[in-house]
Design a protein around this motif. Structure first.
Motif, PDB file in Angstrom:
ATOM      1  N   GLU A  28       0.941  -1.193  -0.118  1.00  0.00           N
ATOM      2  CA  GLU A  28       0.115   0.296   0.257  1.00  0.00           C
ATOM      3  C   GLU A  28       0.864   0.915   0.155  1.00  0.00           C
ATOM      4  O   GLU A  28       0.408   2.416   0.198  1.00  0.00           O
ATOM      5  CB  GLU A  28      -0.381   0.006   0.952  1.00  0.00           C
ATOM      6  CG  GLU A  28      -1.845  -1.339   1.503  1.00  0.00           C
ATOM      7  CD  GLU A  28      -3.101  -0.957  -0.065  1.00  0.00           C
ATOM      8  OE1 GLU A  28      -3.596   0.277  -0.392  1.00  0.00           O
ATOM      9  OE2 GLU A  28      -3.128  -1.961  -0.334  1.00  0.00           O
ATOM     10  N   THR A  29       2.411   0.904  -0.075  1.00  0.00           N
ATOM     11  CA  THR A  29       3.102   2.201   0.096  1.00  0.00           C
ATOM     12  C   THR A  29       3.560   2.358  -1.570  1.00  0.00           C
ATOM     13  O   THR A  29       4.266   1.404  -1.578  1.00  0.00           O
ATOM     14  CB  THR A  29       4.219   1.962   1.243  1.00  0.00           C
ATOM     15  OG1 THR A  29       4.205   1.367   2.258  1.00  0.00           O
ATOM     16  CG2 THR A  29       5.242   2.932   1.380  1.00  0.00           C
ATOM     17  N   LEU A  30       3.102   4.223  -1.846  1.00  0.00           N
ATOM     18  CA  LEU A  30       3.690   4.107  -2.936  1.00  0.00           C
ATOM     19  C   LEU A  30       4.851   5.217  -2.919  1.00  0.00           C
ATOM     20  O   LEU A  30       5.091   5.444  -1.780  1.00  0.00           O
ATOM     21  CB  LEU A  30       2.606   4.918  -3.876  1.00  0.00           C
ATOM     22  CG  LEU A  30       2.908   5.705  -4.948  1.00  0.00           C
ATOM     23  CD1 LEU A  30       3.015   4.772  -5.587  1.00  0.00           C
ATOM     24  CD2 LEU A  30       2.711   7.452  -5.095  1.00  0.00           C
ATOM     25  N   GLY A  31       6.030   3.856  -3.898  1.00  0.00           N
ATOM     26  CA  GLY A  31       7.087   4.672  -4.451  1.00  0.00           C
ATOM     27  C   GLY A  31       8.028   4.119  -4.256  1.00  0.00           C
ATOM     28  O   GLY A  31       8.076   3.128  -3.591  1.00  0.00           O
ATOM     29  N   ASN A  32       9.390   4.185  -5.203  1.00  0.00           N
ATOM     30  CA  ASN A  32      10.972   3.741  -5.053  1.00  0.00           C
ATOM     31  C   ASN A  32      11.915   4.713  -3.628  1.00  0.00           C
ATOM     32  O   ASN A  32      11.299   5.894  -3.849  1.00  0.00           O
ATOM     33  CB  ASN A  32      11.091   4.573  -5.972  1.00  0.00           C
ATOM     34  CG  ASN A  32      12.857   3.792  -6.815  1.00  0.00           C
ATOM     35  OD1 ASN A  32      13.293   3.272  -5.968  1.00  0.00           O
ATOM     36  ND2 ASN A  32      12.310   3.383  -8.452  1.00  0.00           N
ATOM     37  N   GLU A  39       7.037  10.019  -1.036  1.00  0.00           N
ATOM     38  CA  GLU A  39       6.410   8.745  -1.200  1.00  0.00           C
ATOM     39  C   GLU A  39       8.012   7.625  -1.247  1.00  0.00           C
ATOM     40  O   GLU A  39       7.672   6.803  -0.436  1.00  0.00           O
ATOM     41  CB  GLU A  39       5.848   8.553  -2.573  1.00  0.00           C
ATOM     42  CG  GLU A  39       4.454   9.214  -2.630  1.00  0.00           C
ATOM     43  CD  GLU A  39       4.507  10.529  -3.118  1.00  0.00           C
ATOM     44  OE1 GLU A  39       3.468  11.205  -2.800  1.00  0.00           O
ATOM     45  OE2 GLU A  39       5.533  11.446  -3.027  1.00  0.00           O
ATOM     46  N   ALA A  43       8.831   4.633   1.198  1.00  0.00           N
ATOM     47  CA  ALA A  43       9.596   3.186   1.097  1.00  0.00           C
ATOM     48  C   ALA A  43      10.673   3.400   1.554  1.00  0.00           C
ATOM     49  O   ALA A  43      10.938   1.731   1.697  1.00  0.00           O
ATOM     50  CB  ALA A  43       9.760   3.124  -0.877  1.00  0.00           C
TER      51      ALA A  43
END
Length: 385
Positions: A28-32, A39, A43
Motif C-alpha cells: 500500500e506504500t507508493l514510491g521507489n 513517497e 518506501a
C-alpha cells in the motif's frame, strides 16, 4: 477438504501471518526507495526498518545487510576471488568447500573450477577439521576462502563453523557461511559462527520467495566486482530497485522466528524425535543419517533398506504426506545425494522430513499411519528371498 501433512519446511515454509501483514502494508506504500520525494522516503523507511531488523537478528551492522533475490544470488555475490579486505591487493586464490554443501555453493560460482577444493565429511556428516587444516597447510601462502553451511540442508547436521573459522582466520582466510537452514531455527549470529559473511533466504523461515540477504560482518570486506551494476542500490553491492514488499515480509518472518527460538526449537525437536520413533517402529532397520552428530531440531534424513526413497516419496504424496528426497533443488532431477556419498553411506538417496512453524503433532501421526501402509504395501510386492 483433504488434510495434507506438510513435512518439507527445509524446501519452503508456509507464509507466516506476520510476513503477510507486513507485505500487505508495504504494497500500500507508493514510491521507489531511491526517490527523494515523500513517497520515496516512505518506501525507503520500510526498507531501512527491514534492514535494521535483519541486522539485529544476526548481530551485524545495518550497512552490512545486502538484500538479494535469494540465497543463490547471495552466494554468487560472496563467492568471488575479488572479495577483499581493506589494504589487500591480491585476489583469493582458493575456495575450500565442505563436501556436503548445497549445490549452489559446490559450483564455486565465480571461482574457476581448478581453484575449488572439497573438504571431506565424517561418516556422521560433519566437515573434517583435520582435513581442513591439512588443506590450509597445503595452500600456505595463498589467500583462501572457506564456504561452510551452518546446518546441512539434507541431514540437518550442525557444522562446526566457529571451529573451522578459527583455523581459516589463523591462515588469514575468509569464511562465508551458508546460514539458510539455521537462521530462525538456531541461534545464528556473527558471534556464534565467527564467520565473515552470512547468507540466508526468506522462504525457508516463513517469508516470501524471491528474497534473501547477504550479511557482511564489518566494513573491511568489499566485493570489487558486483554482478549487478546500475543505480548503486544496496550500498553499491547489488544494483536494482529493491523488492520492498518482499523484503518487509522477510524481515517480519525473521523477527517472528528469532523471537521464539528456544521454545520453538524444543517443540520441533519433539516432533522430529516422535517421527523417528514411528519410523523405527515401522521399519527397525531404518538408517537415520547424522544421528550421532549435533543436529538442527527440525529435520531428519532416513532410508529404509530395500525401499527406493523416490518410490516412497510418490506413494506418500499420493496419500497426502509431503516430504523430500534430499535437497528440493535436486529432488526433481533424479540425482543421487552427494551428501550421502560424502558420508560414505551405502544408500544413494534418503527421505527428508523437515518441520517448521506450522507443523503439528497431527502431522506426525498422519505421517506414521501413512508410512506404515506404504511400507507394508511396498514390501508385500517385493519378490520372496
Amino acid at each position: 477438504m483433504i488434510r495434507r501433512a506438510y513435512l518439507d519446511h527445509n524446501a519452503t515454509s508456509p507464509l507466516r501471518q506476520e510476513a503477510r501483514a507486513a507485505m500487505l502494508e508495504a504494497l500500500e506504500t507508493l514510491g521507489n526507495p531511491s526517490s527523494v520525494h515523500a513517497e520515496g522516503r516512505a518506501a525507503k523507511a520500510l526498507l531501512e526498518d527491514a534492514r535494521a531488523a535483519v541486522a539485529r537478528a544476526i548481530g551485524g551492522p545495518r550497512r552490512g545487510i545486502v538484500f538479494t533475490s535469494g540465497a543463490t544470488e547471495a552466494a554468487s555475490l560472496a563467492l568471488s576471488p575479488w572479495l577483499r579486505r581493506e589494504g589487500e591487493a591480491a585476489p583469493i586464490e582458493v575456495l575450500l568447500v565442505g563436501a556436503g554443501e548445497h549445490l549452489c555453493v559446490l559450483q564455486g560460482h565465480r571461482f574457476p573450477r581448478e581453484a575449488v577444493e572439497n573438504v571431506p565429511l565424517t561418516a556422521e556428516g560433519v566437515i573434517s577439521l583435520q582435513a581442513l587444516e591439512a588443506a590450509l597447510a597445503r595452500r600456505a601462502g595463498a589467500r583462501a576462502m572457506l564456504a561452510l553451511q551452518a546446518v546441512n540442508n539434507e541431514t540437518g547436521v550442525i557444522q562446526p563453523v566457529a571451529e573451522a573459522a578459527a583455523l581459516v582466520h589463523a591462515a588469514s582466510g575468509v569464511v562465508v557461511c551458508d546460514a539458510v537452514q539455521s537462521v530462525g531455527r538456531l541461534e545464528t549470529t556473527f558471534a556464534t559462527t565467527d564467520a565473515d559473511i552470512l547468507f540466508f533466504s526468506s522462504h525457508k523461515l516463513g517469508g516470501p520467495m524471491g528474497v534473501g540477504a547477504l550479511a557482511f560482518r564489518d566494513d573491511s570486506l568489499h566485493v570489487e566486482s558486483p554482478m549487478l551494476r546500475g543505480g548503486g542500490q544496496e550500498f553499491g553491492r547489488r544494483a536494482g530497485t529493491e523488492n520492498v514488499a518482499g523484503i518487509a515480509g522477510f524481515a517480519a518472518a525473521l523477527s517472528a522466528a528469532t523471537a521464539e527460538l528456544a521454545s520453538e526449537g524444543a517443540r520441533l525437536a519433539r516432533l522430529r524425535d516422535g517421527l523417528e520413533r514411528q519410523v523405527l517402529k515401522i521399519a527397525p532397520d531404518t538408517r537415520i543419517y547424522g544421528l550421532g552428530a549435533p543436529r538442527a531440531p527440525n529435520a531428519s534424513a532416513f532410508a529404509i533398506p530395500g525401499l527406493a526413497p523416490r518410490t516412497m516419496l510418490m506413494a506418500l504424496d499420493l496419500e497426502n504426506v509431503a516430504l523430500s528426497a534430499g535437497s528440493a533443488c535436486s529432488s526433481g532431477k533424479m540425482m543421487e545425494s552427494h551428501v550421502l556419498a560424502a558420508m560414505g553411506a551405502a544408500e544413494k538417496e534418503a527421505l527428508r522430513a523437515s518441520f517448521g512453524w506450522s507443523s503439528t503433532q497431527e502431522d506426525v501421526e498422519q505421517f506414521g499411519k501413512v508410512l506404515a501402509h506404504v511400507v507394508d504395501r511396498m514390501r508385500s510386492r517385493q519378490p520372496a528371498a
